[in-house]
Design an enzyme around this catalytic site. Structure first.
Site: not given
Lengths: 420, 429
Positions: B70, B73-74, B145
């Site tokens: 994840h 991905e950012h 997040e």
């Protein structure tokens, strides 16, 4: 695509959108009434009861069985807030007859079910049947309780309650626990009858082919009702508070929420919408680039403009110790726009994004349906390409003017229980 | 040379094109006349569960911090000279990405300039740029997040359930990791993961909407950089069939209590997994069928409300069937679900209800083909699951009530089920 709208009676529009590319047909019957704390729960329940049972399908099991046998056709009621108005209705969608494995007339059956729900409800002697109504009511009460489960949604609702205090828009479209609890089968049925009699009505069918007789059937059913439609006002700007207010609520949460409501008396809604895009609707917007990317203060910091209330709402999820920093940065970014700091690229990106969204309006039956409904609420029928021209006409000067018209009205905070 | 083939659904006549590109990439294209939008998904078979891996030439397994897929991905959205979103802003496309348990997908949706947007997508995903400074800057954003999802009861209820269900499998780990685990991520580790998983042989491109296959392939030919297949091997720790504990509760400041009741099933892959998914989802739909006596009885007694639903949740090394509801009586729902499964064992499955549920599923699969986003997602997910996009609709026609009964008898076992409850704070038992 072929769009046609006919006024089939006073205050009742029937729109047909024929778009051959779709594999499904959908219908939405929308009733527009003033939003009020006294009637919102009864109205929501009066509408929800219609899709629980009907005269032809007097138990939820029978109705649900029929829908799943029709290839999982959807049938639902809804209640939404649109500024100071409550938009209630029934919607349904189903796959086209050409996909029916056993050759069923799915469209014919579904239109008959929808009309049955709307005009022949499961009611006698001025009240909905007790048992299905009890289920519907419990479901609404559960839904009201569950609002707190979604922290961002809850924060936005509380912020609206505070920002529009004393106005209809402060109310929830479902009512609250107390008002919903007080609704009986008689009260809900009376609300339903009142909606049929007084609401502005918009019926929209989106289908890949003409459905013969659909309009005539609705016209016949509606002509049997003794109607006296109540005119509604689609836009009612909210007055700004004399001094900005901050309200907060403490909870055992991991992340605080901040919702800022700014108000404007500007009538330049396209400039206001472009302002919102430039500020906080895109990953290249000022708030995303600065509050999130540059200062790493949050995961989201977004804006949205409500033309119906003349309010720009900015919300963010932040750590308690950073709340002041985030608020200052948001206000600084707005001030920069007021000072004329909008780059050509920002303006172009905002416009391209609008253009892209407008071009894809026709790609789902639901977006076609809501597009024309929203335009009617804004004063007239216009195609996406017409609205694009309105966006293209917005200049930097108009956006600056729009930003300068903003005044901070209120801030709502959800705070964690740590010491700040 | 690229290999091109057409795939057509026997049931609906819908079709798409599959290309095994010379670069190593699998490409799916669905031309959808009449639609204005284009959706493109560029994905890698790399998600939060891939925490242990090696390539053919590696001597040892690499073990990486939780949440790194994840995080990567950012960070891939930052090029050496600019941010990717600035490029999309010039085409009008809406760009985004997501990381799930077993995949990371970069995507855009647009109605204009799709060719320029496709060039941006193919280019940036193939050009990583990670520095320690950029990694450190992201910690605060992803930290927020993580905090946001920790306040989401529907997220917590799932991960609490998985933590009681899976002893070793990394599906129990939060996709974004924890604030502590992501603090161990370095630029070097990101490159290691990128080089391993962002190999075109492990990736798929799916494009649907207002496009032509010819135009898509021309851009792919221009921009795809051929990759050598390095023999990626992902490894999962051995996972027993048994669960760890049957119940878990957590209190949160919520308005409505909710629960997940999940059955741990044996995992499988490819066509076998699709067949099993269809049997499992039909079993789940029969149990949550709102036309059934059981459903209506629970509804009348307010043991459930209309949020009662079910889903099949599966991927590499995990397969579960989950029943969920906002309810104050999760134990009663658990008993009702188990009693219904027991009833099937003695009385069998009602054939009429089974046929009706099958029709309903067929209807939902047809609806999926009516939507550009859904078609693009279907092509990508099907490929990653080792099946063809229209296999589900074809296999559904072959499904029998006996298949469903067999699945329920073998897999929906009380001793492999976990009840996860998020209680209202202050009402903890």
């Amino acid at each position: 695509m072929r769009f046609q709208r006919t006024e089939i009676a006073e205050g009742i529009g029937f729109s047909s959108i024929i778009d051959e590319k779709f594999k499904t047909t959908s219908i939405a019957v929308r009733f527009i009434v003033p939003l009020s704390s006294e009637t919102s729960a009864a109205n929501a329940l009066g509408m929800a009861a219609l899709t629980t049972t009907s005269k032809a399908y007097p138990t939820p099991a029978l109705l649900n069985e029929k829908l799943s046998a029709l290839y999982g056709a959807g049938l639902t009621s809804f209640a939404r807030k649109r500024g100071d108005l409550q938009v209630l209705g029934v919607s349904a969608s189903w796959i086209c007859d050409r996909y029916a494995i056993d050759g069923e007339d799915i469209s014919g059956e579904m239109l008959s079910i929808v009309r049955g729900c709307l005009f022949e409800p499961d009611a006698e002697n001025g009240r909905f049947s007790d048992e299905p109504f009890a289920i519907t009511k419990t479901d609404l009460l559960d839904r009201i309780e569950a609002e707190l489960n979604n922290k961002r949604g809850y924060a936005l609702a509380k912020a609206a309650e505070n920002a529009f205090r004393g106005e209809p828009a402060a109310n929830s479209c479902y009512g609250n626990k107390e008002t919903a609890s007080a609704v009986t089968p008689e009260i809900a049925f009376s609300a339903y009858e009142n909606i049929l009699r007084t609401a502005q009505v918009e019926i929209t069918i989106v289908s890949p082919e003409e459905i013969p007789g659909a309009e005539a059937d609705f016209r016949r059913e509606l002509s049997a009702i003794d109607r006296s439609p109540v005119p509604v006002v689609f836009r009612s700007k909210s007055p700004v508070k004399a001094e900005p207010e901050t309200l907060s609520q403490e909870m055992d949460v991991n992340q605080c929420k901040m919702v800022m409501t700014m108000k404007s008396d500007s009538d330049d809604i396209y400039a206001m919408r472009m302002l919102s895009v430039i500020l906080g609707e895109l990953p290249v917007s000022k708030l995303f680039l600065n509050v999130r990317e540059k200062l790493s203060l949050c995961y989201y910091c977004a804006s949205g403009y409500s033309a119906t209330k003349g309010a720009l709402i900015i919300d963010s999820g932040v750590q308690r110790s950073n709340i002041d920093k985030v608020r200052e940065e948001i206000l600084r970014q707005i001030q920069l726009v007021c000072d004329g700091e909008i780059t050509d690229q920002e303006l172009e990106s905002a416009l391209l994004s609008r253009e892209d969204i407008l071009a894809s309006v026709g790609d789902t039956p639901a977006s076609w349906s809501s597009w024309y409904f929203e335009r009617l609420c804004e004063g007239g029928i216009s195609a996406p390409e017409d609205v694009l021209l309105d966006y293209k006409a917005v200049t930097k000067a108009r956006i600056v003017e729009a930003a300068r018209s903003l005044k901070l009205d209120s801030v709502w905070l959800m705070l964690d229980k740590e010491v700040g | 040379m690229s290999e091109i083939s057409n795939i057509t659904s026997r049931q609906t006549g819908d079709s798409c094109v599959h290309v095994k590109h010379s670069s190593g990439l699998d490409i799916y294209i669905c031309e959808m006349p009449g639609f204005s939008s284009t959706v493109a998904l560029f994905g890698t078979k790399y998600g939060s569960v891939n925490t242990m891996f090696r390539q053919r030439d590696d001597e040892e397994m690499t073990v990486v911090p939780e949440g790194i897929a994840h995080f990567l991905e950012h960070k891939l959205f930052e090029n050496e000279d600019c941010k990717v979103f600035e490029l999309y802003a010039k085409t009008g496309a809406s760009g985004n990405a997501f990381t799930s348990f077993d995949k990371t997908v970069y995507l855009f949706k647009c109605s204009k300039n799709w060719q320029d947007s496709l060039r941006i997508l193919l280019d940036f995903v193939q050009k990583p740029y990670f520095t320690q400074e950029l990694v450190d800057k992201e910690l605060g954003i992803i930290g927020q997040e993580i905090r946001m999802t920790n306040d989401d009861p529907s997220w917590r209820v799932l991960f609490n359930m998985l933590s009681c269900m899976y002893r070793s499998h990394p599906v129990k780990i939060d996709i974004a990791g924890t604030e502590e685990s992501i603090s161990k991520i370095t630029a070097e580790l990101l490159y290691k993961c990128y080089d391993t998983f962002y190999n075109l042989n492990n990736m798929v491109l799916s494009v649907a909407g207002n496009i032509t296959a010819e135009q898509v392939l021309k851009i792919c030919d221009e921009l795809l950089i051929p990759c050598q297949d390095k023999g990626l091997e992902t490894v999962f720790p051995e996972e027993p069939d048994e669960i760890i504990q049957p119940e878990i509760r957590e209190a949160q400041p919520i308005g409505a209590q909710l629960f997940y009741y999940g059955f741990k099933c044996r995992d499988c892959s490819g066509e076998e997994r699709l067949r099993k998914t269809l049997a499992a989802s039909t079993a789940a739909s029969l149990i949550t069928d709102d036309a059934s006596e059981m459903y209506q009885d629970l509804l009348k007694k307010h043991i459930i409300n209309t949020t009662f639903d079910a889903e099949v949740f599966c991927g590499d090394g995990f397969f579960t069937v989950i029943f969920m509801c906002e309810s104050d009586y999760p134990e009663e729902v658990r008993s009702a679900v188990l009693a219904e499964i027991e009833r099937w064992k003695t009385e069998g499955i009602d054939e009429k209800a089974f046929q009706r549920i099958k029709k309903s599923t067929y209807g939902s699969l047809i609806r999926e083909l009516n939507n550009v986003d859904a078609v693009a997602n279907l092509m990508l997910s099907s490929h990653m699951d080792g099946v063809s996009p229209y296999d589900a609709i074809d296999m559904l026609s072959e499904l029998t009530s006996q298949d469903v009964l067999r699945f329920a008898e073998e897999e929906l076992r009380e001793d492999r089920a976990v009840l996860s409850i998020i209680e209202k704070e202050g009402e903890k038992q």
